[in-house]
Design a protein around this motif. Structure first.
Motif, PDB file in Angstrom:
ATOM      1  N   GLU A  84     -20.779  -4.175  -0.031  1.00 14.35           N
ATOM      2  CA  GLU A  84     -19.541  -4.656   0.977  1.00 14.35           C
ATOM      3  C   GLU A  84     -18.401  -3.807   0.745  1.00 14.35           C
ATOM      4  O   GLU A  84     -17.642  -3.164   1.723  1.00 14.35           O
ATOM      5  CB  GLU A  84     -19.382  -6.080   0.772  1.00 14.35           C
ATOM      6  N   LYS A  85     -18.125  -3.462  -0.381  1.00 13.91           N
ATOM      7  CA  LYS A  85     -16.788  -2.573  -0.697  1.00 13.91           C
ATOM      8  C   LYS A  85     -17.250  -0.962  -0.299  1.00 13.91           C
ATOM      9  O   LYS A  85     -16.469  -0.477   0.185  1.00 13.91           O
ATOM     10  CB  LYS A  85     -16.764  -2.610  -2.566  1.00 13.91           C
ATOM     11  N   ALA A  86     -18.199  -0.604  -0.444  1.00 13.61           N
ATOM     12  CA  ALA A  86     -18.717   0.489   0.079  1.00 13.61           C
ATOM     13  C   ALA A  86     -18.731   0.736   1.407  1.00 13.61           C
ATOM     14  O   ALA A  86     -18.254   1.662   2.207  1.00 13.61           O
ATOM     15  CB  ALA A  86     -20.494   1.175  -0.338  1.00 13.61           C
ATOM     16  N   GLN A  87     -18.972  -0.239   2.058  1.00 14.41           N
ATOM     17  CA  GLN A  87     -19.092  -0.335   3.749  1.00 14.41           C
ATOM     18  C   GLN A  87     -17.458  -0.230   4.224  1.00 14.41           C
ATOM     19  O   GLN A  87     -17.133   0.279   5.135  1.00 14.41           O
ATOM     20  CB  GLN A  87     -19.958  -1.399   4.105  1.00 14.41           C
ATOM     21  N   ALA A  88     -16.830  -1.050   3.397  1.00 13.50           N
ATOM     22  CA  ALA A  88     -15.387  -1.398   3.657  1.00 13.50           C
ATOM     23  C   ALA A  88     -14.598   0.081   3.580  1.00 13.50           C
ATOM     24  O   ALA A  88     -13.679   0.307   4.404  1.00 13.50           O
ATOM     25  CB  ALA A  88     -14.799  -2.375   2.873  1.00 13.50           C
ATOM     26  N   THR A  89     -14.847   0.836   2.753  1.00 10.32           N
ATOM     27  CA  THR A  89     -14.233   1.963   2.487  1.00 10.32           C
ATOM     28  C   THR A  89     -14.917   3.094   3.047  1.00 10.32           C
ATOM     29  O   THR A  89     -14.416   4.550   2.964  1.00 10.32           O
ATOM     30  CB  THR A  89     -14.106   2.269   1.166  1.00 10.32           C
ATOM     31  N   GLY A  90     -15.819   2.895   3.802  1.00 10.41           N
ATOM     32  CA  GLY A  90     -16.625   4.273   4.710  1.00 10.41           C
ATOM     33  C   GLY A  90     -17.501   5.037   3.706  1.00 10.41           C
ATOM     34  O   GLY A  90     -17.628   6.062   4.240  1.00 10.41           O
ATOM     35  N   VAL A  91     -17.708   4.606   2.560  1.00 10.50           N
ATOM     36  CA  VAL A  91     -18.687   5.851   1.851  1.00 10.50           C
ATOM     37  C   VAL A  91     -20.106   5.190   1.550  1.00 10.50           C
ATOM     38  O   VAL A  91     -20.662   5.790   0.825  1.00 10.50           O
ATOM     39  CB  VAL A  91     -17.967   5.864   0.290  1.00 10.50           C
ATOM     40  N   ASP A  92     -20.508   4.061   2.281  1.00  6.73           N
ATOM     41  CA  ASP A  92     -21.997   3.587   2.374  1.00  6.73           C
ATOM     42  C   ASP A  92     -23.107   4.618   2.353  1.00  6.73           C
ATOM     43  O   ASP A  92     -24.205   4.672   1.719  1.00  6.73           O
ATOM     44  CB  ASP A  92     -22.289   2.360   3.036  1.00  6.73           C
TER      45      ASP A  92
END
Length: 234
Positions: A84-92
């Motif tokens: 969820e953190k990676a998706q929120a920061t756009g680095v997934d």
């Protein structure tokens, strides 16, 4: 691993960062992230593995800087927080989160440029086996931290529900020799234990941290430091 069931609980994953890195714990978060960045250096296009990645606070930080990074952890709820953190920061697209056992890493030999683990070895029941696996899948660098035996952590450790594994320098040297790793450099920090900082407001913690840093720069401070950061190469 110590506290394995506790660590994998949904509620622990949801509250993990709020409990450890709010108040004076913000200083700990900043210092740990800087230690990782100092050790690994420029990470753009590097293939990196983080063992015991937890909620992905280091994983996402390195992905933001261009690393191709895999975060491995035994806890499904922790990994979900990381996703969820990676998706929120756009680095997934730069991150892969995997559930797995650090004692049997599911990767071929020499697969990553760098392998690192933070907040892991104090819970390790077989540290030599874990370090050997990190060494096996790394072709260049292994970085990790430990809590130290002859420090204020020893006093704090007595009161912890799970306790922590504490290491002497002799034990670290033996682990590195056994894993076939050579020490590049080491940094020793935090005369006052982490738990102390988490209990006080950030503003007050900053004053104690200044004193801690000043004393830590002396020969005595280095000997009494509660945390060490070990940067090694293959």
């Amino acid at each position: 691993m110590k506290g394995q069931e506790w660590y994998q609980a949904d509620t622990v994953a949801e509250e993990y960062e709020a409990k450890r890195f709010s108040r004076g714990g913000r200083l700990i978060d900043r210092r740990e992230k800087q230690a990782v960045l100092d050790a690994i250096g420029p990470v753009a296009d590097k293939d990196v593995l983080e063992v015991a990645c937890g909620t992905g606070r280091f994983t996402v930080m390195l992905a933001e800087r261009g690393a191709n990074i895999t975060g491995l952890d035994i806890s499904g709820p922790m990994l979900q927080q990381g996703r969820e953190k990676a998706q929120a920061t756009g680095v997934d697209d730069h991150v892969e989160f995997m559930r797995g056992d650090a004692a049997r890493l599911p990767f071929p030999d020499d697969h990553f440029d760098t392998v690192f683990a933070m907040r892991f070895f104090h819970l390790a029941d077989t540290p030599a086996a874990f370090l050997a696996e990190m060494r096996r899948v790394s072709k260049e660098q292994v970085f990790f931290d430990t809590f130290n035996r002859f420090s204020t952590r020893s006093i704090y450790n007595w009161a912890l529900p799970m306790g922590s594994r504490l290491y002497s320098r002799w034990e670290i040297d033996r682990l590195l020799d056994g894993a076939g790793l050579e020490l590049t450099d080491a940094n020793h920090d935090w005369l006052l234990p982490y738990g102390f900082y988490r209990k006080i407001p950030n503003e007050l913690a900053a004053s104690f941290r200044s004193l801690d840093t000043a004393l830590g720069g002396t020969p005595l401070g280095e000997k009494l430091a509660s945390v060490s950061y070990w940067n090694t190469h293959v």
